[in-house]
Motif scaffolding. Structure first.
Motif, PDB file in Angstrom:
ATOM      1  N   THR A  16       0.877  -1.164   0.000  1.00  0.00           N
ATOM      2  CA  THR A  16       0.000   0.000   0.000  1.00  0.00           C
ATOM      3  C   THR A  16       0.913   1.212   0.000  1.00  0.00           C
ATOM      4  OG1 THR A  16      -1.644  -1.243   1.257  1.00  0.00           O
ATOM      5  CG2 THR A  16      -1.908   1.161   1.147  1.00  0.00           C
ATOM      6  N   PHE A  17       1.206   1.685  -1.189  1.00  0.00           N
ATOM      7  CA  PHE A  17       2.265   2.689  -1.396  1.00  0.00           C
ATOM      8  C   PHE A  17       2.065   3.914  -0.521  1.00  0.00           C
ATOM      9  CE2 PHE A  17       5.696   4.504  -3.696  1.00  0.00           C
ATOM     10  CZ  PHE A  17       5.374   5.824  -3.981  1.00  0.00           C
ATOM     11  N   SER A  18       0.835   4.321  -0.340  1.00  0.00           N
ATOM     12  CA  SER A  18       0.552   5.547   0.412  1.00  0.00           C
ATOM     13  C   SER A  18       0.920   5.447   1.883  1.00  0.00           C
ATOM     14  CB  SER A  18      -0.926   5.903   0.276  1.00  0.00           C
ATOM     15  OG  SER A  18      -1.733   4.871   0.810  1.00  0.00           O
ATOM     16  N   THR A  25      18.428  10.261  -0.244  1.00  0.00           N
ATOM     17  CA  THR A  25      17.269  11.094   0.033  1.00  0.00           C
ATOM     18  C   THR A  25      16.088  10.225   0.414  1.00  0.00           C
ATOM     19  OG1 THR A  25      15.776  12.777  -0.915  1.00  0.00           O
ATOM     20  CG2 THR A  25      16.613  11.092  -2.407  1.00  0.00           C
ATOM     21  N   ALA A  26      15.120  10.827   1.118  1.00  0.00           N
ATOM     22  CA  ALA A  26      13.911  10.112   1.506  1.00  0.00           C
ATOM     23  C   ALA A  26      12.734  11.069   1.488  1.00  0.00           C
ATOM     24  CB  ALA A  26      14.069   9.489   2.886  1.00  0.00           C
ATOM     25  N   ILE A  27      11.550  10.481   1.353  1.00  0.00           N
ATOM     26  CA  ILE A  27      10.315  11.261   1.382  1.00  0.00           C
ATOM     27  C   ILE A  27       9.317  10.519   2.259  1.00  0.00           C
ATOM     28  CG2 ILE A  27       9.419  10.161  -0.728  1.00  0.00           C
ATOM     29  CD1 ILE A  27       8.198  12.950  -1.428  1.00  0.00           C
ATOM     30  N   SER A  28       8.609  11.281   3.076  1.00  0.00           N
ATOM     31  CA  SER A  28       7.659  10.666   4.005  1.00  0.00           C
ATOM     32  C   SER A  28       6.455  10.104   3.259  1.00  0.00           C
ATOM     33  CB  SER A  28       7.205  11.698   5.029  1.00  0.00           C
ATOM     34  OG  SER A  28       6.520  12.758   4.370  1.00  0.00           O
ATOM     35  N   TRP A  29       5.686   9.293   3.968  1.00  0.00           N
ATOM     36  CA  TRP A  29       4.538   8.634   3.359  1.00  0.00           C
ATOM     37  C   TRP A  29       3.495   9.646   2.891  1.00  0.00           C
ATOM     38  CZ3 TRP A  29      -0.357   8.680   5.902  1.00  0.00           C
ATOM     39  CH2 TRP A  29      -0.329   9.239   7.185  1.00  0.00           C
ATOM     40  N   THR A  30       3.448  10.805   3.532  1.00  0.00           N
ATOM     41  CA  THR A  30       2.510  11.852   3.105  1.00  0.00           C
ATOM     42  C   THR A  30       3.065  12.679   1.966  1.00  0.00           C
ATOM     43  OG1 THR A  30       3.426  13.477   4.619  1.00  0.00           O
ATOM     44  CG2 THR A  30       1.659  12.040   5.467  1.00  0.00           C
ATOM     45  N   GLY A  31       4.370  12.605   1.776  1.00  0.00           N
ATOM     46  CA  GLY A  31       5.013  13.471   0.801  1.00  0.00           C
ATOM     47  C   GLY A  31       5.343  14.841   1.344  1.00  0.00           C
ATOM     48  N   GLY A  32       4.983  15.062   2.594  1.00  0.00           N
ATOM     49  CA  GLY A  32       5.152  16.385   3.166  1.00  0.00           C
ATOM     50  C   GLY A  32       6.538  16.678   3.695  1.00  0.00           C
ATOM     51  N   LYS A  78       0.199   6.776  -8.896  1.00  0.00           N
ATOM     52  CA  LYS A  78       0.985   5.938  -9.810  1.00  0.00           C
ATOM     53  C   LYS A  78       1.913   4.979  -9.061  1.00  0.00           C
ATOM     54  CE  LYS A  78       1.055   9.132 -13.736  1.00  0.00           C
ATOM     55  NZ  LYS A  78       1.913   9.887 -14.693  1.00  0.00           N
ATOM     56  N   ASN A  79       1.860   5.028  -7.721  1.00  0.00           N
ATOM     57  CA  ASN A  79       2.726   4.171  -6.906  1.00  0.00           C
ATOM     58  C   ASN A  79       4.194   4.305  -7.298  1.00  0.00           C
ATOM     59  OD1 ASN A  79       0.426   3.269  -5.666  1.00  0.00           O
ATOM     60  ND2 ASN A  79       0.599   1.149  -6.346  1.00  0.00           N
ATOM     61  N   THR A  80       4.624   5.521  -7.532  1.00  0.00           N
ATOM     62  CA  THR A  80       5.965   5.759  -8.051  1.00  0.00           C
ATOM     63  C   THR A  80       6.657   6.876  -7.278  1.00  0.00           C
ATOM     64  OG1 THR A  80       5.303   5.032 -10.270  1.00  0.00           O
ATOM     65  CG2 THR A  80       7.305   6.346 -10.104  1.00  0.00           C
ATOM     66  N   VAL A  81       7.934   6.676  -7.037  1.00  0.00           N
ATOM     67  CA  VAL A  81       8.786   7.713  -6.447  1.00  0.00           C
ATOM     68  C   VAL A  81       9.851   8.071  -7.481  1.00  0.00           C
ATOM     69  CG1 VAL A  81      10.314   6.050  -5.316  1.00  0.00           C
ATOM     70  CG2 VAL A  81      10.148   8.382  -4.441  1.00  0.00           C
ATOM     71  N   PHE A 115      19.490   2.650  -5.564  1.00  0.00           N
ATOM     72  CA  PHE A 115      18.464   1.732  -5.111  1.00  0.00           C
ATOM     73  C   PHE A 115      17.310   2.520  -4.491  1.00  0.00           C
ATOM     74  CE2 PHE A 115      20.946  -2.161  -5.434  1.00  0.00           C
ATOM     75  CZ  PHE A 115      22.252  -1.708  -5.321  1.00  0.00           C
ATOM     76  N   CYS A 116      16.092   2.111  -4.791  1.00  0.00           N
ATOM     77  CA  CYS A 116      14.965   2.664  -4.053  1.00  0.00           C
ATOM     78  C   CYS A 116      14.589   1.684  -2.948  1.00  0.00           C
ATOM     79  CB  CYS A 116      13.767   2.952  -4.957  1.00  0.00           C
ATOM     80  SG  CYS A 116      13.138   1.536  -5.859  1.00  0.00           S
ATOM     81  N   ALA A 117      14.013   2.223  -1.891  1.00  0.00           N
ATOM     82  CA  ALA A 117      13.675   1.417  -0.734  1.00  0.00           C
ATOM     83  C   ALA A 117      12.392   1.936  -0.096  1.00  0.00           C
ATOM     84  CB  ALA A 117      14.813   1.435   0.276  1.00  0.00           C
ATOM     85  N   ALA A 118      11.711   1.046   0.619  1.00  0.00           N
ATOM     86  CA  ALA A 118      10.441   1.398   1.244  1.00  0.00           C
ATOM     87  C   ALA A 118      10.405   0.926   2.687  1.00  0.00           C
ATOM     88  CB  ALA A 118       9.278   0.762   0.479  1.00  0.00           C
TER      89      ALA A 118
END
Length: 123
Positions: free
Chosen positions: A27-29, A48-55, A75-78, A94-97
């Protein structure tokens, strides 16, 4: 779970490149997303990183002002927009979640990883 990174390539110093990472099976969001990189002979490092809200976004000092992370939740994309590239940016990216908790810059806190995409910057 699959994180599919793409967009790497070979370019000259000063150029720009945009990496993409498409996620499936999560659940990408609900996930914080990040980019790490590993140069030949070196350890993997946080980019770099981005929070789940994007904020909220976080950057390594070495890329601050040159790289921008963003996410498109429908789009489930970063994305990772890389400008003013330098030879020292050469690495596999590498991307990571990860879910909430832990440190944004600690690789061990990330549950899922993509396969990596190679970026080579020539001088």
């Amino acid at each position: 779970v699959q994180l599919q990174a793409s967009g790497g390539g070979l370019l000259q110093a000063g150029g720009s490149l945009r990496l993409s990472c498409a996620a499936s099976g999560i659940t990408f969001s609900m996930y914080n997303m990040a980019w790490f990189r590993q140069a030949p002979g070196k350890e993997r490092e946080f980019v770099t990183a981005i929070s789940w809200t994007g904020g909220n976004t976080y950057y390594a000092e070495s890329v601050k002002g040159r790289f921008t992370i963003s996410r498109d939740t429908p789009k489930n994309t970063v994305y990772l927009q890389m400008n003013s590239l330098k030879p020292e940016d050469t690495a596999v990216y590498f991307c990571a979640a990860k879910r909430r908790g832990g440190s944004y810059s600690t690789s061990n806190d990330y549950a899922y990883w993509g396969q990596g995409t190679l970026v080579t910057v020539s001088s």
